[in-house]
Design an enzyme around this catalytic site. Structure first.
Site, PDB file in Angstrom:
ATOM      1  N   ASN A   2       0.865  -1.179   0.000  1.00 47.24           N
ATOM      2  CA  ASN A   2       0.000   0.000   0.000  1.00 47.24           C
ATOM      3  C   ASN A   2       0.901   1.229   0.000  1.00 47.24           C
ATOM      4  OD1 ASN A   2      -1.837   2.024   0.404  1.00 47.24           O
ATOM      5  ND2 ASN A   2      -2.422   1.397   2.479  1.00 47.24           N
ATOM      6  N   TRP A   3       0.970   1.869  -1.136  1.00 46.98           N
ATOM      7  CA  TRP A   3       1.886   3.008  -1.277  1.00 46.98           C
ATOM      8  C   TRP A   3       1.344   4.299  -0.672  1.00 46.98           C
ATOM      9  CZ3 TRP A   3       4.264   2.579  -6.915  1.00 46.98           C
ATOM     10  CH2 TRP A   3       5.151   1.488  -6.926  1.00 46.98           C
ATOM     11  N   LYS A   4       0.092   4.290  -0.253  1.00 47.62           N
ATOM     12  CA  LYS A   4      -0.520   5.477   0.357  1.00 47.62           C
ATOM     13  C   LYS A   4      -0.289   6.707  -0.543  1.00 47.62           C
ATOM     14  CE  LYS A   4      -0.068   3.163   4.736  1.00 47.62           C
ATOM     15  NZ  LYS A   4       0.081   3.253   6.186  1.00 47.62           N
TER      16      LYS A   4
ATOM     17  N   HIS B  27      -9.476   1.311   5.105  1.00 46.45           N
ATOM     18  CA  HIS B  27      -8.177   1.526   5.747  1.00 46.45           C
ATOM     19  C   HIS B  27      -8.359   2.482   6.929  1.00 46.45           C
ATOM     20  CE1 HIS B  27      -4.049   2.566   6.528  1.00 46.45           C
ATOM     21  NE2 HIS B  27      -3.708   1.478   5.858  1.00 46.45           N
TER      22      HIS B  27
ATOM     23  N   GLU C 165      -6.610   4.833   8.044  1.00 43.93           N
ATOM     24  CA  GLU C 165      -6.331   6.249   7.779  1.00 43.93           C
ATOM     25  C   GLU C 165      -7.562   6.927   7.176  1.00 43.93           C
ATOM     26  OE1 GLU C 165      -2.747   5.524   5.560  1.00 43.93           O
ATOM     27  OE2 GLU C 165      -1.786   4.882   7.418  1.00 43.93           O
TER      28      GLU C 165
ATOM     29  N   GLU D  79      -5.164  -4.717  10.536  1.00 44.22           N
ATOM     30  CA  GLU D  79      -4.085  -3.745  10.750  1.00 44.22           C
ATOM     31  C   GLU D  79      -4.317  -3.016  12.074  1.00 44.22           C
ATOM     32  OE1 GLU D  79      -2.217  -2.511   6.737  1.00 44.22           O
ATOM     33  OE2 GLU D  79      -3.960  -1.261   7.066  1.00 44.22           O
TER      34      GLU D  79
ATOM     35  N   GLY E 100       2.998   2.254  10.673  1.00 44.37           N
ATOM     36  CA  GLY E 100       3.976   3.324  10.491  1.00 44.37           C
ATOM     37  C   GLY E 100       4.735   3.680  11.759  1.00 44.37           C
TER      38      GLY E 100
ATOM     39  N   SER F 127       3.737  -2.219  10.123  1.00 47.00           N
ATOM     40  CA  SER F 127       5.202  -2.327  10.251  1.00 47.00           C
ATOM     41  C   SER F 127       5.750  -3.692   9.840  1.00 47.00           C
ATOM     42  CB  SER F 127       5.651  -1.973  11.675  1.00 47.00           C
ATOM     43  OG  SER F 127       5.297  -0.634  11.968  1.00 47.00           O
TER      44      SER F 127
ATOM     45  N   GLY G 165       2.986  -1.183   4.179  1.00 47.28           N
ATOM     46  CA  GLY G 165       3.071   0.232   3.859  1.00 47.28           C
ATOM     47  C   GLY G 165       4.500   0.616   3.526  1.00 47.28           C
ATOM     48  N   GLY G 166       5.178   1.260   4.497  1.00 46.79           N
ATOM     49  CA  GLY G 166       6.514   1.820   4.284  1.00 46.79           C
ATOM     50  C   GLY G 166       7.489   0.905   3.567  1.00 46.79           C
TER      51      GLY G 166
END
Ligand code: 13P
Length: 262
Positions: free
Chosen positions: A13-15, A106, A108, A179, A185, A223, A244-245
């Protein structure tokens, strides 16, 4: 590797990342890695979720990669088809542009962008109707975990969508991603045992909702990195990762996928 027959998914997930130049570099690097050591689709399915504006471009850049890389939209409109909804992108338009997967729910978006249960139900209903496969995200906050209500919160998030998903859609169009918000993150991963314990409860919940409960992939997100992927992949009910990251680095993303493919 789990004893399950579910083929794992590793989804990046590149956000709201990265720049166009960086994403082109990513696709080139990732294709080069796959040329050297491809990942069989029967061992682990790969996908990335770029920003909307890049979906088609990245989809075509990855068309000729040695292992298929599926493209996922990060969200979808709660409104149908086409019409006067400035800024929105409907499920029908996603499929029309060749996108077959979408993230819904998600944390966020739940926290920052008003995606509450009724909004999510609308999005999910339309996405499934359009034939999209949905990665539906659930997870508790740190406060909820500390209050001892994490299980109840997560199971409620699953129950919220029970009325929307038809039985055959559970089988073919639904993936769940757990999640925990406190692990996103932050560098703090749920321990493999804690993650497995929640996944087991989600599995039990799904088994109550549908005859297909045993076959639905439940991904872990929060993470995930090359250093913890193997341990997570070894858990019976962790059928992949939503990353993610670490997915922004082609080598790290590959290593995570490779851990789940073993
Ligand atoms: P991180 O892997 O950066 O913690 O993000 C997880 C996530 O939110 C994926 O959807």
């Amino acid at each position: 590797m789990s004893g399950s027959t579910i083929v794992p998914w590793v989804i990046g997930n590149w956000k709201m990342n990265p720049t166009r130049a960086a994403s082109e570099q990513w696709t080139q690097e990732f294709k080069k890695i796959l040329q050297q050591t491809s990942i069989k689709e029967t061992k682990c399915r790969l996908a990335i979720a770029p920003i909307f504006i890049a979906l088609s471009e990245i989809n075509s850049q990855l068309q000729d990669s040695a292992s298929p890389v599926n493209i996922v939209a990060q969200d979808v409109s709660r409104f149908a088809a086409t019409g006067a909804y400035t800024g929105e992108i409907s499920a029908d338009l996603l499929t029309d542009y060749g996108i077959q997967y979408v993230l819904i729910g998600h944390s966020e978006r739940r926290e920052l962008l008003g995606d509450h249960a009724p909004v999510l139900a609308d999005k999910l209903r339309l996405a499934l109707k359009a034939g999209l496969t949905v990665i539906y995200c659930v997870g508790e906050s740190l406060e909820q975990r500390e209050q001892g209500i994490a299980d109840a919160v997560v199971l409620q998030q699953i129950c919220d969508i029970a009325a929307v998903v038809e039985d055959h859609q559970w089988q073919t169009q639904m993936i769940i991603a757990y999640e925990p918000i406190w692990a996103i993150g932050t560098g703090k991963t749920a321990s493999a045992q804690d993650a497995q314990s929640m996944h087991e409860k989600i599995r039990a919940g799904l088994l109550q909702l549908t005859a297909h409960g045993a076959n639905i992939a439940i991904l872990y997100g929060g993470s995930v990195k090359p250093e913890n992927a193997k341990e997570l992949a070894a858990c019976a009910d962790i059928n992949g990762a939503l990353v993610g990251g670490a997915s922004l680095n082609a080598h790290s993303f590959y290593q995570i996928a490779d851990a789940f493919a073993q």
